[in-house]
Scaffold this motif. Structure first.
Motif, mmCIF file in Angstrom:
data_model
loop_
_atom_site.group_PDB
_atom_site.id
_atom_site.type_symbol
_atom_site.label_atom_id
_atom_site.label_comp_id
_atom_site.label_asym_id
_atom_site.label_seq_id
_atom_site.Cartn_x
_atom_site.Cartn_y
_atom_site.Cartn_z
ATOM 1 N N GLY A 1 -3.188 -4.620 17.672
ATOM 2 C CA GLY A 1 -3.267 -3.197 17.985
ATOM 3 C C GLY A 1 -2.506 -2.896 19.256
ATOM 4 O O GLY A 1 -2.293 -3.794 20.073
ATOM 5 N N CYS A 2 -2.085 -1.646 19.424
ATOM 6 C CA CYS A 2 -1.410 -1.299 20.671
ATOM 7 C C CYS A 2 -1.619 0.181 20.946
ATOM 8 O O CYS A 2 -1.899 0.957 20.038
ATOM 9 N N SER A 3 -1.485 0.551 22.232
ATOM 10 C CA SER A 3 -1.750 1.949 22.576
ATOM 11 C C SER A 3 -0.679 2.849 21.976
ATOM 12 O O SER A 3 -0.935 3.975 21.624
ATOM 13 N N GLU A 4 0.559 2.349 21.875
ATOM 14 C CA GLU A 4 1.597 3.096 21.157
ATOM 15 C C GLU A 4 2.623 2.090 20.676
ATOM 16 O O GLU A 4 2.747 1.005 21.233
ATOM 17 N N LEU A 5 3.353 2.448 19.635
ATOM 18 C CA LEU A 5 4.409 1.568 19.146
ATOM 19 C C LEU A 5 5.716 2.089 19.695
ATOM 20 O O LEU A 5 6.082 3.230 19.426
ATOM 21 N N SER A 6 6.436 1.266 20.450
ATOM 22 C CA SER A 6 7.737 1.773 20.885
ATOM 23 C C SER A 6 8.802 0.747 20.551
ATOM 24 O O SER A 6 8.550 -0.455 20.654
ATOM 25 N N ASN A 7 9.957 1.204 20.128
ATOM 26 C CA ASN A 7 11.041 0.248 19.921
ATOM 27 C C ASN A 7 11.805 0.109 21.237
ATOM 28 O O ASN A 7 11.510 0.780 22.218
ATOM 29 N N ALA A 8 12.795 -0.784 21.244
ATOM 30 C CA ALA A 8 13.456 -1.114 22.506
ATOM 31 C C ALA A 8 14.088 0.117 23.150
ATOM 32 O O ALA A 8 14.048 0.289 24.363
ATOM 33 N N GLY A 9 14.650 0.989 22.310
ATOM 34 C CA GLY A 9 15.294 2.181 22.849
ATOM 35 C C GLY A 9 14.299 3.056 23.603
ATOM 36 O O GLY A 9 14.565 3.540 24.710
ATOM 37 N N LEU B 1 -12.737 8.363 13.825
ATOM 38 C CA LEU B 1 -11.575 7.777 13.152
ATOM 39 C C LEU B 1 -10.320 7.954 13.999
ATOM 40 O O LEU B 1 -9.216 8.054 13.476
ATOM 41 N N ASN B 2 -10.496 8.012 15.311
ATOM 42 C CA ASN B 2 -9.358 8.354 16.160
ATOM 43 C C ASN B 2 -8.415 7.176 16.433
ATOM 44 O O ASN B 2 -8.262 6.747 17.564
ATOM 45 N N PHE B 3 -7.841 6.619 15.366
ATOM 46 C CA PHE B 3 -6.800 5.595 15.519
ATOM 47 C C PHE B 3 -6.012 5.576 14.219
ATOM 48 O O PHE B 3 -6.470 6.111 13.212
ATOM 49 N N ILE B 4 -4.826 5.011 14.253
ATOM 50 C CA ILE B 4 -3.961 5.055 13.071
ATOM 51 C C ILE B 4 -3.736 3.633 12.550
ATOM 52 O O ILE B 4 -3.266 2.772 13.290
ATOM 53 N N THR B 5 -4.118 3.384 11.306
ATOM 54 C CA THR B 5 -3.903 2.052 10.741
ATOM 55 C C THR B 5 -2.586 2.041 9.987
ATOM 56 O O THR B 5 -2.369 2.855 9.094
ATOM 57 N N LEU C 1 5.211 5.617 11.550
ATOM 58 C CA LEU C 1 4.082 5.779 10.631
ATOM 59 C C LEU C 1 4.467 5.347 9.210
ATOM 60 O O LEU C 1 4.203 6.058 8.239
ATOM 61 N N ASN C 2 5.125 4.197 9.104
ATOM 62 C CA ASN C 2 5.499 3.599 7.808
ATOM 63 C C ASN C 2 6.511 4.416 7.020
ATOM 64 O O ASN C 2 6.591 4.287 5.801
ATOM 65 N N ARG C 3 7.244 5.289 7.707
ATOM 66 C CA ARG C 3 8.226 6.093 6.986
ATOM 67 C C ARG C 3 9.581 6.000 7.678
ATOM 68 O O ARG C 3 9.667 6.148 8.888
ATOM 69 N N HIS D 1 -0.006 8.899 17.756
ATOM 70 C CA HIS D 1 1.410 9.132 17.549
ATOM 71 C C HIS D 1 1.796 10.441 18.222
ATOM 72 O O HIS D 1 2.817 10.545 18.874
ATOM 73 N N GLN D 2 0.927 11.443 18.083
ATOM 74 C CA GLN D 2 1.124 12.698 18.816
ATOM 75 C C GLN D 2 0.831 12.431 20.281
ATOM 76 O O GLN D 2 -0.083 11.698 20.603
#
Length: 632
Positions: free
Chosen positions: A612-620, A141-145, A279-281, A155-156
């Motif tokens: 899907g993506c390896s990480e979520l990053s915003n522009a900053g 289960l090594n992914f985050i939905t 993470l939706n928060r 995320h870590q």
């Protein structure tokens, strides 16, 4: 329609929390009380999917981090949900020695190696606790939905597989292998949970290709090993899609460098851009604008408020992809309907408090009893509605403050014009040198988008002029150094990525929101709506999913892990368009691309697309990575 990834991962977690047996249907039976021990990885996987209340309903009385100080609870079973790392294994062995729990159910997020299993076994022997280790499971289960149609790998420690990590100039082959293995391990878990073996397509000569080759190999080895294959038998039957297998498109972040820097205009992407949203928060500081504290007094401590934006929130589900002005109007509408309902309840109260025994009051009372009963029964619903309205009012107001103070509408409109090669109404230098428009970072983002999308690079003298203006505005120029190298290096320089004919139409000023009664004062903010257009990642997906011939994607490699011989061909065997597809961006993704894919899928009846993506990053975060890469 097949169940979404989010549902499948949730079902897998619930099964695990029920000692890896399917959860009981009849809720009358009392659940077995137990404790859940997870590490940070486990926490990130569970938190977007299950609330504390749901955990409690599953019998979890206590959930603790593995590396916290935990007291022994001798007569309770413990479920562990952790990554199989050295330090986690050591800590589990220590728990066994200290005899913390009655029995141990070990669940590893990702497959555990033989040697580490032996470590646990020998510790259990030494602690005389062999009988207490009840089950050991690999959960894959090594992914985050995060949404029904969106997932990210981790995320870590996400900086370990970030764009910066993959594109460092001084990267060693061994480091690159390790990064690719991490990504492939998670993608493998994703397909095991989905219960489908995909057909893989990827471009040539970049990180995405390395991932594809390794993933193909890993799926192939697992399918060969018939006895232990994770894709046969019962767990597949549950996950049967249609007769058709999903298409898995790997894209590399370098295909499109403008979108991750883009100022956006839709609700969810804006929240991710300007607020602290992970993470939706959303985490916000409350009362930032409050009254200034009297001189000499200690500044008031700001409260941090966290809001969860979940699938249960109807307003969020409906509007997370809407342009911001529309969201502002809808918040106001919701508030108005809530107020009328609230007034009805108040009105009933005043009637119920009627004095005197006159006939009228009595007959009215009997009518109103029915009304009252319905009012009382709708109260919880009303309160929940109120909570959601307050939540969105606060979040939208916070976003609006950023839009106004940084003139984000101006940036968004200008960047859309750059990306769609439309005519510009004012010069780039004006915006860069306007002290009121945005932060230095906003200016840098705008200039990078101009530089990335320009047909021909600006002349040296122009570039110097821009650089001076950027430095005067307080910008750090290191991201530009990297983008210059990047542009020289990519063959794409000949054909800049095409962003479709997007363009924005201003809609005239806000009618309803402009009235003074509104919570969100939108004065001076442009009311822009988007025309549907496809970003590069969406366009690549469209070509491959619909089997269109296009120079952009014609030489993409084709892998089918089910074929016995790994044939090296870029010729697809399957000529039919795909119904289900997963796009995965190696090197980081963002909500702008996600939203663009969601909009694309709305137009395609019956097709299902997952991002899907390896990480979520915003522009900053993305621009920070670029500046690390560009530091001389």
């Amino acid at each position: 329609m097949a169940a979404s990834v989010r549902e499948k991962q949730t079902v897998a977690l619930k099964r695990m929390l029920n000692f890896n047996a399917p959860p009981l249907k009849n809720s009358a039976a009392e659940p077995v009380w137990k404790v859940l021990i997870y590490d940070r990885f486990g926490q990130d996987i569970i938190s977007p999917l299950l609330t504390v209340k749901e955990l409690r309903d599953m019998g979890i009385t206590l959930h603790l981090l593995l590396h916290s100080d935990r007291d022994p609870i001798p007569d309770v079973p413990a479920i562990f949900f952790v990554m199989p790392t050295e330090e986690n294994i050591d800590r589990i062995c220590q728990d066994l020695r200290n005899q913390l729990y009655e029995s141990y159910y070990m669940n590893f997020i990702s497959a555990i190696s033989r040697s580490k299993l032996e470590d646990i076994a020998s510790a259990a022997l030494a602690a005389n606790a062999v009988t207490q280790v009840t089950k050991v499971y690999d959960q894959y289960l090594n992914f985050i939905t995060l949404e029904d149609d969106m997932f990210t790998l981790c995320h870590q420690n996400k900086e370990l597989i970030s764009y910066h990590a993959i594109n460092r100039a001084d990267i060693q082959d061994t480091d690159m292998e390790a990064i690719m293995d991490t990504i492939v391990d998670s993608l493998f878990c994703f397909f095991v949970t989905l219960g489908a073996v995909p057909i893989i397509r990827c471009p040539r000569g970049n990180a995405a290709e390395m991932v594809a080759v390794k993933l193909d190999k890993k799926l192939r080895e697992n399918l060969r090993d018939a006895r232990n294959s994770l894709f046969t038998g019962d767990n597949m039957a549950a996950g049967q899609f249609s007769f058709q297998r999903p298409l898995f498109v790997l894209a590399d972040r370098n295909v499109d460098m403008a979108t991750p820097l883009h100022h956006t205009w839709t609700y969810q992407a804006l929240i991710h851009d300007v607020l602290d949203y992970q993470l939706n928060r959303v985490v916000m500081e409350e009362g930032a604008g409050g009254d200034p504290s009297p001189a000499g007094a200690r500044p008031k401590k700001k409260n941090r408020k966290t809001y969860d934006l979940t699938g249960a929130d109807r307003f969020w589900q409906k509007h997370k992809g809407s342009p911001f002005p529309e969201v502002a109007e809808s918040v106001q509408e919701e508030l108005d309907t809530y107020r009328t309902q609230e007034d009805e309840v108040k009105h009933l109260k005043s009637i119920m408090g009627l004095e005197g025994e006159d006939e009228g009051a009595i007959s009215m009372l009997s009518d109103n009893t029915a009304k009252l009963t319905s009012a009382v029964s709708s109260l919880p619903e009303l309160l929940e509605k109120k909570r959601l309205i307050d939540l969105h009012t606060n979040v939208a107001t916070a976003v609006l403050d950023h839009i106004k103070s940084r003139k984000l509408d101006v940036y968004f409109e200008y960047e859309e014009k750059l990306m769609s090669k439309s005519t510009l109404d004012k010069s780039l230098l004006d915006i860069i040198s306007d002290p009121d428009a945005g932060t230095p970072e906003d200016k840098m983002r705008l200039f990078l988008i101009y530089y990335i999308t320009a047909q021909q690079a600006p002349s040296e003298s122009d570039l110097e002029q821009y650089k001076t203006a950027l430095l005067d505005a307080g910008c750090d120029l290191s991201p530009l150094n990297y983008i210059k190298q990047w542009k020289a290096f990519t063959k794409m320089a000949a054909t800049p990525a095409n962003y479709g004919n997007s363009g924005v139409k201003p809609m005239g000023l806000f009618s309803r929101v402009m009235n003074s009664g509104s919570q969100l004062v939108m004065e001076g903010v442009k009311n822009l709506v988007l025309k549907q257009h496809n970003l590069p990642v969406t366009r690549i997906l469209d070509n491959l999913m619909e089997m269109k011939s296009n120079p952009e994607t014609d030489d993409y490699r084709y892998f089918d892990p089910k074929m016995l011989r790994g044939s090296e061909s870029s010729i697809p065997r399957n000529k039919n368009p795909f119904q289900e597809a997963i796009v995965f961006v190696v090197g980081g993704g963002n909500y702008i691309e996600y939203q663009n894919l969601v909009d694309y899928a709305k137009f395609k009846q019956g097709k299902k697309v997952v991002y899907g993506c390896s990480e979520l990053s915003n522009a900053g975060q993305f621009i920070k990575q670029l500046s690390q890469l560009g530091q001389k």
